[in-house]
Scaffold this motif. Structure first.
Motif, PDB file in Angstrom:
ATOM      1  N   UNK A 173     -19.895  51.571 -11.995  1.00 47.03           N
ATOM      2  CA  UNK A 173     -18.402  52.512 -11.514  1.00 47.03           C
ATOM      3  C   UNK A 173     -17.318  52.260 -12.605  1.00 47.03           C
ATOM      4  N   UNK A 174     -16.469  53.426 -12.972  1.00 48.44           N
ATOM      5  CA  UNK A 174     -15.784  53.316 -14.327  1.00 48.44           C
ATOM      6  C   UNK A 174     -14.532  52.362 -14.356  1.00 48.44           C
ATOM      7  N   UNK A 175     -14.227  51.630 -13.196  1.00 46.58           N
ATOM      8  CA  UNK A 175     -13.177  50.667 -13.093  1.00 46.58           C
ATOM      9  C   UNK A 175     -13.746  49.541 -12.292  1.00 46.58           C
ATOM     10  N   UNK A 176     -13.644  48.154 -13.051  1.00 48.84           N
ATOM     11  CA  UNK A 176     -14.227  47.119 -12.503  1.00 48.84           C
ATOM     12  C   UNK A 176     -13.355  45.910 -12.900  1.00 48.84           C
ATOM     13  N   UNK A 177     -12.999  45.119 -12.249  1.00 44.43           N
ATOM     14  CA  UNK A 177     -12.260  43.809 -12.505  1.00 44.43           C
ATOM     15  C   UNK A 177     -13.188  42.604 -11.500  1.00 44.43           C
ATOM     16  N   UNK A 178     -13.555  41.836 -12.423  1.00 47.63           N
ATOM     17  CA  UNK A 178     -14.651  40.690 -11.796  1.00 47.63           C
ATOM     18  C   UNK A 178     -13.699  39.563 -11.563  1.00 47.63           C
ATOM     19  N   UNK A 179     -13.711  38.906 -10.458  1.00 44.93           N
ATOM     20  CA  UNK A 179     -12.911  37.798 -10.000  1.00 44.93           C
ATOM     21  C   UNK A 179     -14.349  36.629  -9.954  1.00 44.93           C
ATOM     22  N   UNK A 180     -13.874  35.638 -10.965  1.00 44.87           N
ATOM     23  CA  UNK A 180     -14.948  34.519 -11.281  1.00 44.87           C
ATOM     24  C   UNK A 180     -14.649  33.039 -11.019  1.00 44.87           C
ATOM     25  N   UNK A 181     -15.167  32.390 -10.093  1.00 43.24           N
ATOM     26  CA  UNK A 181     -14.759  31.292  -9.873  1.00 43.24           C
ATOM     27  C   UNK A 181     -15.828  30.288  -8.960  1.00 43.24           C
ATOM     28  N   UNK A 182     -15.547  28.931  -8.741  1.00 48.30           N
ATOM     29  CA  UNK A 182     -16.668  28.252  -8.148  1.00 48.30           C
ATOM     30  C   UNK A 182     -16.905  28.334  -6.583  1.00 48.30           C
ATOM     31  N   UNK A 183     -15.813  28.916  -5.963  1.00 48.68           N
ATOM     32  CA  UNK A 183     -15.707  28.797  -4.403  1.00 48.68           C
ATOM     33  C   UNK A 183     -15.788  30.139  -3.957  1.00 48.68           C
ATOM     34  N   UNK A 184     -16.581  30.445  -3.094  1.00 49.06           N
ATOM     35  CA  UNK A 184     -16.843  31.978  -2.772  1.00 49.06           C
ATOM     36  C   UNK A 184     -15.578  32.439  -1.758  1.00 49.06           C
ATOM     37  N   UNK A 185     -15.013  31.567  -1.115  1.00 44.09           N
ATOM     38  CA  UNK A 185     -13.926  32.063  -0.249  1.00 44.09           C
ATOM     39  C   UNK A 185     -12.752  32.386  -0.885  1.00 44.09           C
ATOM     40  N   UNK A 238      -1.982  43.819 -12.410  1.00 46.33           N
ATOM     41  CA  UNK A 238      -2.639  42.614 -12.187  1.00 46.33           C
ATOM     42  C   UNK A 238      -2.001  41.517 -12.667  1.00 46.33           C
ATOM     43  N   UNK A 239      -1.050  41.492 -13.617  1.00 46.88           N
ATOM     44  CA  UNK A 239      -0.601  40.396 -14.388  1.00 46.88           C
ATOM     45  C   UNK A 239       0.131  39.203 -13.539  1.00 46.88           C
ATOM     46  N   UNK A 240       0.773  39.615 -12.370  1.00 48.23           N
ATOM     47  CA  UNK A 240       1.157  38.440 -11.660  1.00 48.23           C
ATOM     48  C   UNK A 240       0.196  37.835 -10.917  1.00 48.23           C
ATOM     49  N   UNK A 241      -0.904  38.340 -10.665  1.00 43.20           N
ATOM     50  CA  UNK A 241      -1.924  37.572 -10.010  1.00 43.20           C
ATOM     51  C   UNK A 241      -2.969  36.721 -11.031  1.00 43.20           C
ATOM     52  N   UNK A 242      -2.830  37.381 -12.120  1.00 39.93           N
ATOM     53  CA  UNK A 242      -3.728  36.553 -13.352  1.00 39.93           C
ATOM     54  C   UNK A 242      -2.867  35.305 -13.461  1.00 39.93           C
ATOM     55  N   UNK A 243      -1.582  35.779 -13.664  1.00 38.36           N
ATOM     56  CA  UNK A 243      -0.549  34.309 -14.075  1.00 38.36           C
ATOM     57  C   UNK A 243      -0.752  33.112 -13.006  1.00 38.36           C
ATOM     58  N   UNK A 244      -0.869  33.628 -11.722  1.00 38.40           N
ATOM     59  CA  UNK A 244      -1.061  32.685 -10.580  1.00 38.40           C
ATOM     60  C   UNK A 244      -2.235  32.295 -10.273  1.00 38.40           C
ATOM     61  N   UNK A 245      -3.338  32.298 -11.024  1.00 38.30           N
ATOM     62  CA  UNK A 245      -4.606  31.740 -10.616  1.00 38.30           C
ATOM     63  C   UNK A 245      -4.812  30.412 -10.708  1.00 38.30           C
ATOM     64  N   UNK A 246      -5.759  29.802  -9.922  1.00 43.44           N
ATOM     65  CA  UNK A 246      -5.842  28.467  -9.708  1.00 43.44           C
ATOM     66  C   UNK A 246      -6.698  28.146 -10.848  1.00 43.44           C
ATOM     67  N   UNK A 247      -6.683  26.799 -11.144  1.00 46.49           N
ATOM     68  CA  UNK A 247      -7.612  26.636 -12.505  1.00 46.49           C
ATOM     69  C   UNK A 247      -9.223  26.545 -11.950  1.00 46.49           C
ATOM     70  N   UNK A 248      -9.837  27.223 -13.006  1.00 45.33           N
ATOM     71  CA  UNK A 248     -11.293  27.514 -12.701  1.00 45.33           C
ATOM     72  C   UNK A 248     -11.662  28.719 -12.264  1.00 45.33           C
ATOM     73  N   UNK A 249     -10.440  29.725 -12.255  1.00 49.56           N
ATOM     74  CA  UNK A 249     -10.847  30.859 -11.638  1.00 49.56           C
ATOM     75  C   UNK A 249     -10.034  31.791 -12.954  1.00 49.56           C
ATOM     76  N   UNK A 250     -10.780  33.086 -13.074  1.00 49.39           N
ATOM     77  CA  UNK A 250     -10.367  34.067 -14.042  1.00 49.39           C
ATOM     78  C   UNK A 250     -10.827  35.429 -13.794  1.00 49.39           C
ATOM     79  N   UNK A 251      -9.844  36.394 -14.103  1.00 50.98           N
ATOM     80  CA  UNK A 251     -10.207  37.868 -13.943  1.00 50.98           C
ATOM     81  C   UNK A 251     -10.699  38.630 -15.228  1.00 50.98           C
ATOM     82  N   UNK A 252     -11.811  39.177 -15.325  1.00 52.03           N
ATOM     83  CA  UNK A 252     -12.506  39.840 -16.202  1.00 52.03           C
ATOM     84  C   UNK A 252     -12.531  41.341 -16.045  1.00 52.03           C
ATOM     85  N   UNK A 253     -12.625  42.288 -17.122  1.00 52.39           N
ATOM     86  CA  UNK A 253     -12.532  43.402 -17.107  1.00 52.39           C
ATOM     87  C   UNK A 253     -14.277  43.826 -17.443  1.00 52.39           C
TER      88      UNK A 253
END
Length: 534
Positions: A169-181, A334-349
């Motif tokens: 897909x031409x637009x992709x934002x990956x949310x990565x972290x340890x817990x699936x929920x 997406x900047x407010x969501x990225x700034x409020x991510x819990x430790x261990x979680x990140x968003x990649x393009x």
């Protein structure tokens, strides 16, 4: 006879060029400042140019994907696929098509990424008579599937084949972290933040939606009292629903399993699960006596990236919009969501913008060696650090023409266009080297510096312009190419502007670097003007 010969450099066009060069030398600081200002403006204008990794292919095939909800049966997918087959069979622009149910098509094209086996997935390869027919069919199918009328239970995607590595897909934002929920919760926030953007189509999660499941929780104490182990319970349930092989029969060289399972009317009713009879030493025991049944939601598929949970929010874009451009426009949301991510979680393009960064990184890795070779060759030719810097600084001037050309023709800047810009830098330095070398030869012959700058520029204008014109004219047939078009437009626009700047900026820069005083330059410029009009 030599005195009566007509000097070709006294023609009106050369006289005009002589006056322009003399004026550039006279107002050298203004010319240099305006040139660097235009370069900065072009750098800022590059942010308006849509970015692209590789363009779509010029092949006539059209790919149509039909994806059911996770857990859908093969029969349900086939039913929807037959409806799509009827639509394609009645379309005049579809010559023929091939459908694959339960998996994707074979990798008949290098950039095609095969789909993993999935009973809820079907893919069509549709052949058309050409690009025009392909685009007409694609437009009709997208408009028809947008209403969710024909396929309310499926998600249909229409795509073209692409050049370069497969990017999805031409637009992709990956949310990565340890817990699936938690990963899904963040991904839902990302999807909600970009859902209303008009540039996006078919926004989805690659894990798909959660599915309902029946969970069996065994009471181990009761199972032991009945003389059963967890393996006995799971084996009995599997035999009822999926079947268990009990023997094999041979048919020629093939061994075929003989599978025992319950009749279809018994294994397709969820409410009958609790009444399954388990054989124990004391006689048959219903499943509900040793286990509890619960209906829950669970993830249909879990993707991991570097051993961490990875859920991708992905979408297609409307026509005329490139994926990297759309992702750049979505970053502020997406900047407010990225700034409020819990430790261990990140968003990649991901997607094209990630693959483009990888290719650029591999390309830039060889830049130091490339610059070293270029500087060595220039130093061998010029044998002077000042003149070397003077030629080298002209390399990026092509951007002043590249950006307007891409904006006017609405062409994206991708990997192929980047190669054109790199080649353009070499062309510009070649023209500057020719001009600087001629100036040095005239000064060595005894001409005053300013007069040598003006005369050398006038004499070298013809070869510089002709070589540039030959390159520009050679690029015209490539402008219609899907793959080479952006590169051709970059070279054409950059070379036209850079050639004009070479004849004005380089003389001004040389005059500034040679230390000729403004008064001397003015007197020499007056002489040049009078000589040109004589």
């Amino acid at each position: 006879a030599g005195e009566d010969a007509i000097d070709p450099y006294q023609a009106p066009l050369y006289a005009w060029l002589r006056r322009a060069v003399a004026g550039a030398v006279e107002h050298r600081r203004t010319v240099i400042a305006m040139t660097f200002g235009a370069l900065l403006l072009a750098g800022a204008g590059m942010t308006l140019v849509q970015q692209q990794f590789f363009p779509t292919a010029s092949r006539p095939e059209l790919m149509v994907e039909l994806r059911m909800q996770e857990g859908a049966s093969f029969e349900a997918t086939q039913t929807e696929a037959r409806k799509l087959e009827k639509i394609l069979a009645d379309d005049p622009d579809a010559r023929y098509f091939t459908s694959y149910t339960g998996a994707g098509a074979a990798r008949f094209y290098l950039s095609l990424s095969p789909e993993l086996p999935n009973p809820g997935y079907s893919q069509f390869v549709v052949m058309t008579d050409g690009i025009e027919q392909r685009e007409r069919l694609r437009t009709r199918l997208i408009e028809r599937f947008a209403g969710d009328v024909d396929f309310p239970a499926a998600r249909v995607r229409v795509t073209r084949l692409e050049f370069g590595p497969p990017t999805g897909h031409p637009v992709q934002f990956r949310v990565i972290g340890p817990d699936a929920m938690e990963v899904r919760r963040i991904a839902e926030q990302v999807r909600a933040a970009v859902a209303d953007n008009p540039m996006l189509r078919d926004l989805q999660l690659d894990w798909n939606e959660m599915v309902r499941t029946v969970r069996l929780k065994i009471d181990y104490d009761k199972a032991r009292l009945a003389g059963l182990t967890p393996a006995d319970v799971s084996g009995a349930v599997q035999t009822i629903f999926s079947g268990s092989p009990v023997t094999q029969m041979r048919e020629r060289e093939e061994l075929i399993d003989v599978v025992v399972r319950a009749p279809a009317n018994e294994r397709r009713r969820l409410e009958d699960i609790g009444s399954i009879a388990l054989n124990t030493p004391g006689g048959p025991v219903p499943l509900t006596q040793i286990a509890q049944l619960s209906y829950e939601l669970e993830e249909p598929v879990l993707w991991r990236r570097n051993r961490a949970m990875s859920l991708t929010v992905r979408a297609d874009v409307v026509d005329g919009i490139q994926g990297p451009y759309a992702m750049a426009e979505l970053r502020p949301a997406l900047r407010p969501i990225i700034d409020g991510l819990p430790p261990g979680y990140r968003i990649e393009e991901g997607g094209p913008i990630e693959e483009s960064a990888k290719s650029n990184q591999a390309l830039f890795a060889v830049f130091p060696a490339m610059f070293l070779v270029m500087l060595t060759l220039l130093m061998i030719q010029l044998q002077h650090f000042g003149r070397l810097a003077m030629v080298f600084v002209t390399a990026p001037l092509g951007l002043i023409g590249v950006v307007p050309a891409l904006l006017v023709f609405n062409a994206p800047f991708g990997f192929v266009a980047l190669l054109g810009v790199i080649a353009l830098g070499g062309m510009i330095m070649r023209n500057s080297l020719i001009l600087v070398d001629q100036i040095e030869q005239d000064i060595a012959a005894g001409q005053p510096p300013v007069q040598a700058i003006i005369d050398a520029t006038v004499r070298r204008a013809r070869p510089v312009v002709l070589t540039a014109a030959a390159a520009v004219l050679a690029m015209i047939p490539l402008t219609h190419s899907v793959f080479w078009g952006p590169m051709a437009m970059s070279i054409m626009g950059g070379l036209i502007v850079a050639t004009i700047l070479t004849l004005l900026f380089v003389p001004a820069l040389y005059a500034a670097g040679s230390g000729v005083s403004r008064s001397a330059a003015g007197s020499r410029a007056d002489l040049a003007l009078r000589a040109g009009t004589a």
